[in-house]
Design a protein around this motif. Structure first.
Motif, PDB file in Angstrom:
ATOM      1  N   ALA A  16       0.831  -1.211   0.000  1.00  0.00           N
ATOM      2  CA  ALA A  16       0.000   0.000   0.000  1.00  0.00           C
ATOM      3  C   ALA A  16       0.862   1.256   0.000  1.00  0.00           C
ATOM      4  CB  ALA A  16      -0.919  -0.002   1.214  1.00  0.00           C
ATOM      5  N   ASN A  17       1.896   1.253   0.818  1.00  0.00           N
ATOM      6  CA  ASN A  17       2.759   2.435   0.889  1.00  0.00           C
ATOM      7  C   ASN A  17       3.623   2.560  -0.352  1.00  0.00           C
ATOM      8  OD1 ASN A  17       2.614   1.273   3.984  1.00  0.00           O
ATOM      9  ND2 ASN A  17       2.221   3.446   3.772  1.00  0.00           N
ATOM     10  N   LEU A  52      -9.768   3.153   1.151  1.00  0.00           N
ATOM     11  CA  LEU A  52      -9.779   1.703   1.378  1.00  0.00           C
ATOM     12  C   LEU A  52      -8.782   1.061   0.425  1.00  0.00           C
ATOM     13  CD1 LEU A  52     -11.087  -0.843   2.651  1.00  0.00           C
ATOM     14  CD2 LEU A  52     -12.778  -0.770   0.818  1.00  0.00           C
ATOM     15  N   ILE A  53      -7.912   0.230   0.967  1.00  0.00           N
ATOM     16  CA  ILE A  53      -6.903  -0.426   0.127  1.00  0.00           C
ATOM     17  C   ILE A  53      -7.119  -1.927   0.199  1.00  0.00           C
ATOM     18  CG2 ILE A  53      -4.431  -0.771  -0.228  1.00  0.00           C
ATOM     19  CD1 ILE A  53      -4.151   1.994   1.150  1.00  0.00           C
ATOM     20  N   ILE A  54      -7.301  -2.518  -0.957  1.00  0.00           N
ATOM     21  CA  ILE A  54      -7.625  -3.943  -1.007  1.00  0.00           C
ATOM     22  C   ILE A  54      -6.444  -4.727  -1.566  1.00  0.00           C
ATOM     23  CG2 ILE A  54      -9.223  -5.673  -1.923  1.00  0.00           C
ATOM     24  CD1 ILE A  54     -11.231  -3.228  -2.191  1.00  0.00           C
ATOM     25  N   ALA A 100      -8.531   3.339  -8.043  1.00  0.00           N
ATOM     26  CA  ALA A 100      -7.322   3.103  -8.849  1.00  0.00           C
ATOM     27  C   ALA A 100      -6.893   1.657  -8.657  1.00  0.00           C
ATOM     28  CB  ALA A 100      -6.199   4.042  -8.407  1.00  0.00           C
ATOM     29  N   VAL A 101      -6.359   1.080  -9.710  1.00  0.00           N
ATOM     30  CA  VAL A 101      -5.777  -0.260  -9.627  1.00  0.00           C
ATOM     31  C   VAL A 101      -4.299  -0.093  -9.942  1.00  0.00           C
ATOM     32  CG1 VAL A 101      -5.790  -2.598 -10.556  1.00  0.00           C
ATOM     33  CG2 VAL A 101      -7.931  -1.321 -10.397  1.00  0.00           C
ATOM     34  N   PRO A 140       0.860  -9.237  -8.782  1.00  0.00           N
ATOM     35  CA  PRO A 140       0.329  -8.498  -7.650  1.00  0.00           C
ATOM     36  C   PRO A 140      -0.249  -7.143  -8.053  1.00  0.00           C
ATOM     37  CG  PRO A 140       2.703  -8.208  -7.721  1.00  0.00           C
ATOM     38  CD  PRO A 140       2.330  -9.075  -8.899  1.00  0.00           C
ATOM     39  N   ALA A 141      -1.432  -6.879  -7.548  1.00  0.00           N
ATOM     40  CA  ALA A 141      -2.055  -5.577  -7.790  1.00  0.00           C
ATOM     41  C   ALA A 141      -2.881  -5.191  -6.571  1.00  0.00           C
ATOM     42  CB  ALA A 141      -2.934  -5.636  -9.027  1.00  0.00           C
ATOM     43  N   LEU A 142      -3.017  -3.895  -6.380  1.00  0.00           N
ATOM     44  CA  LEU A 142      -3.819  -3.360  -5.281  1.00  0.00           C
ATOM     45  C   LEU A 142      -4.972  -2.570  -5.866  1.00  0.00           C
ATOM     46  CD1 LEU A 142      -1.333  -1.616  -2.840  1.00  0.00           C
ATOM     47  CD2 LEU A 142      -2.555  -3.729  -2.410  1.00  0.00           C
TER      48      LEU A 142
END
Ligand code: SAH
Length: 252
Positions: free
Chosen positions: A122-123, A167-169, A195-196, A227-229
């Motif tokens: 996330a960071n 919110l970060i998924i 955003a992705v 990997p993606a957020l």
């Protein structure tokens, strides 16, 4: 019986080696045994001594090369044989990294554990995509959630996303349609910006933006892979240099 070694749970950060902490880099360089997962970048493993033993316990969704209990047992076995073990994990060991289980099993076996934090995805993603997660004008709450299938329907996310919140998924690529549906059923507006961020902090990074309602379509059309957020909230719609540049080009 040899004196047991120490298990070092070490965060490797989101990608490039230059996002390691100095302590993590020193531990990797001095390690004789490194047990790592699939998310750890090759540039980081290359810091290891040529004689170091590297064991991959890479996990792919639904196709584990080593079950978690076997990983825990491997770490304990090596430490009991008197070896210090560097257990290297993507991001931070305690953010969806199962570091908690490894630590507790090691403690129960009487093995010493040391933890070195890492920059969580996330960071890393926020920095690389220039998304200020708590921009003062639009967010004062940030939540990290796990979006993989198991238990998704039962999880209560109400109130985690919306005005004033980010919110970060993690692990949400495969379940993007259910995630969008769940959030909208909880009352989130279909035009809430999202955003992705795929492969954050790596040379092949991609950042895609749009309204929540198009999230599933975006993931499918752009063939987003792990990997993606997924980041949900107004902070994702603030202008970044790339967006300003595009707007300037459009105006010309
Ligand atoms: N401990 C890790 C997270 C492990 S869970 C951390 O703190 O970052 C694995 C999930 O992390 C992936 O499914 C993805 O959602 C996210 N992730 C890890 N590295 C990433 C990267 N470079 N870019 C985008 N997402 C990433």
């Amino acid at each position: 019986m040899p004196k047991p070694g120490t298990i070092h749970l070490v965060g490797a950060g989101p990608g490039d080696a230059d996002l390691l902490t100095l302590r993590a880099a020193r531990l990797i360089e001095n390690a004789s045994l490194i047990v790592h997962d699939g998310l750890v970048d090759r540039s980081i493993l290359q810091l290891a001594h040529p004689d170091a033993r590297l064991i991959s316990v890479a996990k792919k969704r639904a196709r584990h090369t080593l079950p978690q209990e076997d990983i825990n047992a491997l770490l304990i076995h090596e430490a009991r044989a008197g070896r210090d073990v560097v257990r290297l994990k993507g991001g931070d060991p305690f953010v969806f990294g199962r570091g908690g289980e490894e630590m507790e099993d090691a403690h129960a076996a009487g093995i010493r554990v040391e933890v070195t934090p890492g920059i969580s995805a996330a960071n890393g993603a926020a920095a690389a995509a220039q998304i200020a997660l708590t921009h003062r004008d639009c967010a004062s709450i940030v939540s990290f959630v796990a979006g993989q299938c198991k238990g998704l329907a039962e999880q209560n996310w109400a109130g985690l996303a919306g005005t004033g919140r980010t919110l970060i998924i993690y692990m949400g690529v495969k379940t993007a349609p259910q995630i969008a549906e769940k959030l909208m059923a909880d009352g989130l507006a279909p035009d809430m910006p999202i955003a992705v961020i795929e492969n954050a902090a790596r040379p092949e990074m991609r950042v895609l933006r749009g309204p929540l309602a198009v999230l599933p379509e975006l993931v499918e059309r752009e063939r987003i892979v792990s990997p993606a957020l997924i980041v949900i909230g107004e902070v994702t719609a603030r202008k970044t240099p790339a967006m300003v540049q595009l707007a300037m080009e459009a105006a010309q």
